[in-house]
Each structure stands twice: as C-alpha cells, then as structure tokens.
Write an enzyme that holds these catalytic residues in place. Structure first.
Site, PDB file in Angstrom:
ATOM      1  N   GLY A 177       8.565   7.685  13.500  1.00 25.32           N
ATOM      2  CA  GLY A 177       8.999   8.930  13.351  1.00 25.32           C
ATOM      3  C   GLY A 177      10.167   9.231  14.383  1.00 25.32           C
ATOM      4  N   CYS A 228      12.508  10.713   8.177  1.00 25.75           N
ATOM      5  CA  CYS A 228      12.364  10.191   9.596  1.00 25.75           C
ATOM      6  C   CYS A 228      13.692  10.413  10.667  1.00 25.75           C
ATOM      7  CB  CYS A 228      11.912   8.855   9.665  1.00 25.75           C
ATOM      8  SG  CYS A 228      13.147   7.817   8.676  1.00 25.75           S
ATOM      9  N   GLU A 285       8.566   1.119  11.380  1.00 29.35           N
ATOM     10  CA  GLU A 285       9.676   2.156  11.559  1.00 29.35           C
ATOM     11  C   GLU A 285       8.931   3.545  11.595  1.00 29.35           C
ATOM     12  OE1 GLU A 285      11.593   4.846  10.446  1.00 29.35           O
ATOM     13  OE2 GLU A 285      11.834   4.073   8.524  1.00 29.35           O
ATOM     14  N   GLU A 292      -0.727   7.645  -0.347  1.00 29.97           N
ATOM     15  CA  GLU A 292      -2.022   8.111  -1.155  1.00 29.97           C
ATOM     16  C   GLU A 292      -1.291   9.310  -2.104  1.00 29.97           C
ATOM     17  OE1 GLU A 292      -6.351  10.378  -0.718  1.00 29.97           O
ATOM     18  OE2 GLU A 292      -5.328   9.934   1.100  1.00 29.97           O
ATOM     19  N   LYS A 328       0.983  -1.122  -0.017  1.00 27.68           N
ATOM     20  CA  LYS A 328       0.124  -0.035  -0.073  1.00 27.68           C
ATOM     21  C   LYS A 328       1.066   1.156   0.005  1.00 27.68           C
ATOM     22  CE  LYS A 328      -1.749   2.865   2.123  1.00 27.68           C
ATOM     23  NZ  LYS A 328      -1.950   4.385   1.707  1.00 27.68           N
ATOM     24  N   THR A 350      -0.098   6.531  13.742  1.00 26.55           N
ATOM     25  CA  THR A 350      -0.614   5.262  12.702  1.00 26.55           C
ATOM     26  C   THR A 350       0.038   3.950  13.228  1.00 26.55           C
ATOM     27  OG1 THR A 350      -0.978   7.027  11.096  1.00 26.55           O
ATOM     28  CG2 THR A 350      -0.883   4.427  10.324  1.00 26.55           C
ATOM     29  N   GLU A 392       7.955  15.884  16.175  1.00 31.20           N
ATOM     30  CA  GLU A 392       8.524  15.714  14.710  1.00 31.20           C
ATOM     31  C   GLU A 392       7.730  16.705  13.825  1.00 31.20           C
ATOM     32  OE1 GLU A 392       9.941  12.088  11.755  1.00 31.20           O
ATOM     33  OE2 GLU A 392       7.859  11.825  12.570  1.00 31.20           O
ATOM     34  N   LEU A 422      -2.583 -11.390  16.793  1.00 29.76           N
ATOM     35  CA  LEU A 422      -1.516 -12.218  17.217  1.00 29.76           C
ATOM     36  C   LEU A 422      -0.642 -12.479  15.843  1.00 29.76           C
ATOM     37  CD1 LEU A 422      -3.181 -14.740  19.510  1.00 29.76           C
ATOM     38  CD2 LEU A 422      -1.414 -12.646  20.001  1.00 29.76           C
TER      39      LEU A 422
END
Length: 505
Positions: free
Chosen positions: A257, A289, A255, A179, A176, A237, A390, A249
């Site tokens: 900020g 990051c 990974e 966007e 994914k 998120t 951040e 489970l």
C-alpha cells in the site's frame, strides 16, 4: 452483450469447473451480476501446482532457448493487442473503470510482454574475474513454480507484470486473481494457453485460480512446490505472505500500500499543479496504490489553491466507465464504497472539514452503482488516522506547511513509502526534496506516469523488491556459480594417499 466465459478456472492445463464455493462478480456501475463462478478448491490448487512443476521440468520447456521463449512472449503480446477491445470491455464491466483506462491497461500488458521478450533476448550471464587457476561463470536458472497473487484495481496490467518475467525466466505460473475481478485474468489465461498450444508447449505452465484469498491464495502461497511468490495488495496481507515465505525459505516480491504525498511549493505552476493533483488522486477513482492522497501546499498559497481545487473536484464528471465523458467511475464494489465512506465518517469524527464530496452522488443514474463523489478533507492534524492510513478511494486530505524541514517530516511521517509528487519551478528544490522523501518513485511536475523499463517498488511498509526494469526477469530466477579448472597440475591432495597415525599406507 458481454459474453461471460463458460469455464470457471484454468488449472492443470485445461479449463474446468471450480470445485470451491460459488463467487459472484458484479458490475459496480449498476449492481448487476456478471457471472457466478465457482472458486478453485485447495485440491485443485494442489493439482495445478503438481502439473505446473511437471511442465516446468519438461525438457520441451526447460531446454527451450531464450530467443524461443521470447517468441512466445511476443505471441502473447500480439494476442492481447488483437483482443484489446474485448479485454478492456470485460475489465470495465468487472472493475467499473473507464474504457479509456482499461484499454490503456490492456495495451500496457501487451507492452510488458514485448519489453520482457526484448530483455530476455539481450540478457547475459557473466564470466567473473578469476582469482586462481579456474574459469568462473555466473548463470541464472528458473526457480520452478511461481505463485502470483494480484489485486482488483488493475488486473490485466498486474498479471502481465508478474507472468511475463516469470515465463521469461523459464518458470510455470499459478495466478490468483482478486475475488471481485476474475474475468479479465481468465480471459488473459485463455490467450496464454492459445500461445502455448500453438508453440507445442504444455498449457499447465499457466493456471488461473480464482477464489477467496483466505482459501485459494493461502493454499497457493503455502504450497511446497511454489518456490517464489509475487504479491500486489494490502500491507496486512503482504506481511502474512512474507511470514509464509520466510518459513518456506523462498523469495517473495511484495508491492503493497501507499499514502503518497503530493507537494505544491510556493513557486509551483498553478494550472499544472491543479491538474496534476486532481489526476493523481481522482483518476482510477483513487483506487491506486500510488494515489496522491496527501496534499501539502505551502501556507502562502494554501487557501487559494485548495479553494480552486475544490471547485474543480466538484466539476469532475461522475458516471459509468462505459460513458466516454466519465472522469470518475464507480468504486469496484459496494462493500468497498462502505469502507471508503467509513474513512470519511472517521475524518469528520476527528474534526476534519469535508470541503466537497463525502457521500454517494444523488440521482437515479447512480442509485444502483457503487459511486462516490470526489472528496477533499482538511482541518486535520497530520497525526490523524485519515492522514496516515491508506483509504484507496477518491479522498484527498489537504494540509498546509511552512518550511521544508517540517514538510519532509510530515511527508515521511507514515509507515508507507511508495510514491510522491512534487510541483515546483525550482529544479534544485525538486532534486533536494526528491532525495529526502522516503518513496520508491518520485514524480516531478507530473504524476502517475509509468514505464516498464523503469524499476518500481516501495520503501518501508510499501513493499519488498521491485517490478519492471531491465533486470525484471532475474527476480524469477536463481543464480548459480560454475568453476572450470584450468590448471593441469593436480590439486594439492590429489597425489597423496591417506595414512593412519602409525605411518602405514
């Protein structure tokens, strides 16, 4: 002229039109619409997940020997290298980054596939020390379907860091992309499909499903067939994904900020430190990051160092990513520029002094783009939000320090722990600080250098798990133990027949 791909998603083994809402992807250099794509729908995510599960179980893939999977990864790497110019141009148009950076990211993605192929060729399972009349073995098997959710700042490199080890581990991948920046991920997906098709393998092993995270990302991470989640992005998120993974489970690699400190000691080489600090925060327009967004300078050098830094920041060349002279390209989206500017307004409200930047540049060249000037702020206490949270933009907060203990307290005084830079001529001090700072990566007299052979991850709210490194494939596999009996004598109960309490057979 940039050719926009006509197909909008890659799902269940083929290109098709997305059934979700239309999504515009915009060139941040001038605001023009590059493409209007249709997002994947939750139903298409479900279809892709089932197709991926069937492909992962298909004997043609399930039983493929590791060296043949490695050959597939080498082919993908070669295709990326052959198309590096087109991929970098597409990513520059979609993200605004400079062509020099996006070309390096494309080659980095190819390098990740090649390194992973080599790691796969040389991976070994173990015969473990036995503690009885048996042979014990530890083997690794694929988890099945992997969900990979990636950010907009470095799409092709992030895609490779998840897709290469997941495929190497024998899995199928549902990717994914962000966007705002789906185009280069879709282009990469076409190359992966080409390599799979050439090898006679099911193309459903790799899907690219663009769309909003709240719709497509949520459907992907919650899907019961997704048995491992990889996410790069914001901490909020990441926490939500971790909760979903906990309920299912399943393992998750996160990974997240950073608010990375960069430290200039009193004995630092001035020129080296100035160049490193500027590069650490203003390359990628601060959209990294690991950006060195908190500058700590020993008080004895603070005024002179920060003064020169501000002059050099003002001189950085701002422009479109297609201009070879550009050093600071536009931010990824106009909405993100509003977010960055909101942080600078907050810094002013908290009493900070904006020493340079703090606004969009003037002039017709910049009017339609998402540009923001390199910004340096000081005069804030370390407790200020701008010093602790951040921003993900070209904004540096400068703070003086007096002694090492105070420095370490403040450097560690955030919820993040991703990276750190140290500028010093004193090797002992560098070692001592590097061990005391809570960060997954520490650079000494350099910054933002990366190697796929070196694990990368964060501490605290900066994430869980690592990417890269020799064992990168194992994160996408599950371990199984096998016991082979070697004693010809029967087990203790093998020669006994059950009896009832009365002693009758």
């Amino acid at each position: 002229m940039l050719r926009v791909p006509p197909d909008e998603i890659l799902g269940a083994g083929r290109a098709r039109r997305g059934a979700g809402a239309p999504v515009e992807t915009v060139d941040p250099a001038d605001g023009t619409v590059l493409a209007t794509l249709h997002a994947a729908s939750p139903e298409q995510v479900d279809e892709a997940a089932h197709a991926a599960d069937r492909a992962a179980r298909d004997p043609v893939w399930r039983d493929l020997l590791p060296h043949r999977r490695a050959r597939l990864l080498h082919r993908i790497a070669a295709l990326i290298e052959e198309n590096a110019d087109a991929l970098s141009a597409l990513q520059t148009a979609d993200t605004g980054k400079t062509l020099a950076e996006t070309h390096a990211l494309a080659l980095s993605a190819a390098g990740t596939f090649r390194y992973t192929a080599a790691a796969l060729e040389t991976a070994e399972d173990a015969v473990t020390p036995a503690r009885g009349p048996y042979l014990t073995m530890s083997v690794h098997e694929p988890v099945g379907v992997v969900g990979a959710v990636n950010p907009w700042n470095s799409p092709i490199a992030s895609d490779a860091q998840k897709a290469a080890p997941a495929l190497a581990g024998g899995n199928a991948v549902l990717l994914k992309p962000a966007e705002w920046t789906p185009l280069v991920s879709l282009a990469l997906g076409r190359l992966v499909h080409r390599a799979l098709d050439e090898a006679g393998l099911p193309t459903a092993l790799f899907s690219v499903l663009p769309g909003p995270g709240s719709v497509v990302g949520d459907a992907l991470v919650r899907h019961p067939l997704v048995r491992r989640i990889g996410f790069t992005g914001g901490t909020r998120t990441g926490r939500a994904i971790a909760r979903v993974a906990a309920d299912k489970l399943v393992p998750a690699g996160l990974e997240l900020g950073g608010k990375s400190p960069t430290i200039v000691r009193e004995d630092a080489d001035t020129e080296q430190a100035l160049a490193g600090v500027l590069f650490g925060i203003f390359s990628s327009t601060g959209q990294s990051c690991v950006a060195g967004s908190r500058l700590f300078v020993h008080r004895s050098r603070y005024d002179a160092f920060v003064g020169e830094l501000v002059e050099r920041a003002r001189a950085l060349r701002v422009g479109p990513g297609t201009d070879p002279a550009t050093q600071v390209a536009p931010l990824v989206h106009h909405r993100h520029r509003e977010t960055v500017d909101g942080w600078v307004r907050l810094a002013r409200a908290e009493g900070g002094r904006v020493l340079c930047g703090g606004r969009a540049p003037d002039g017709e060249r910049y009017a339609a783009g998402a540009y923001y000037l390199p910004t340096v702020v000081d005069g804030l206490p370390h407790a200020a939000r701008v010093c602790r949270e951040e921003i993900f933009g070209p904004v540096l907060v400068a703070l003086p320090y007096d002694d090492e203990d105070e420095l370490v307290r403040q450097a560690n005084g955030t919820d993040h722990g991703l990276a750190c830079g140290i500028w010093t001529r004193d090797a002992g001090a560098a070692w001592r600080l590097a061990r005391r700072i809570e960060a997954g990566t520490v650079w000494i007299n350099t910054y933002k250098q990366f190697s796929v052979s070196t694990p990368f991850g964060g501490m605290k709210d900066s994430g869980l798990g690592t990417e890269k490194g020799r064992d990168l494939i194992r994160a996408y596999q599950r371990q199984k133990s096998l016991y082979w009996g070697t004693d010809p004598a029967p087990l203790p109960w093998a020669d006994r027949r059950p009896t009832d309490h009365g002693g009758n057979p």
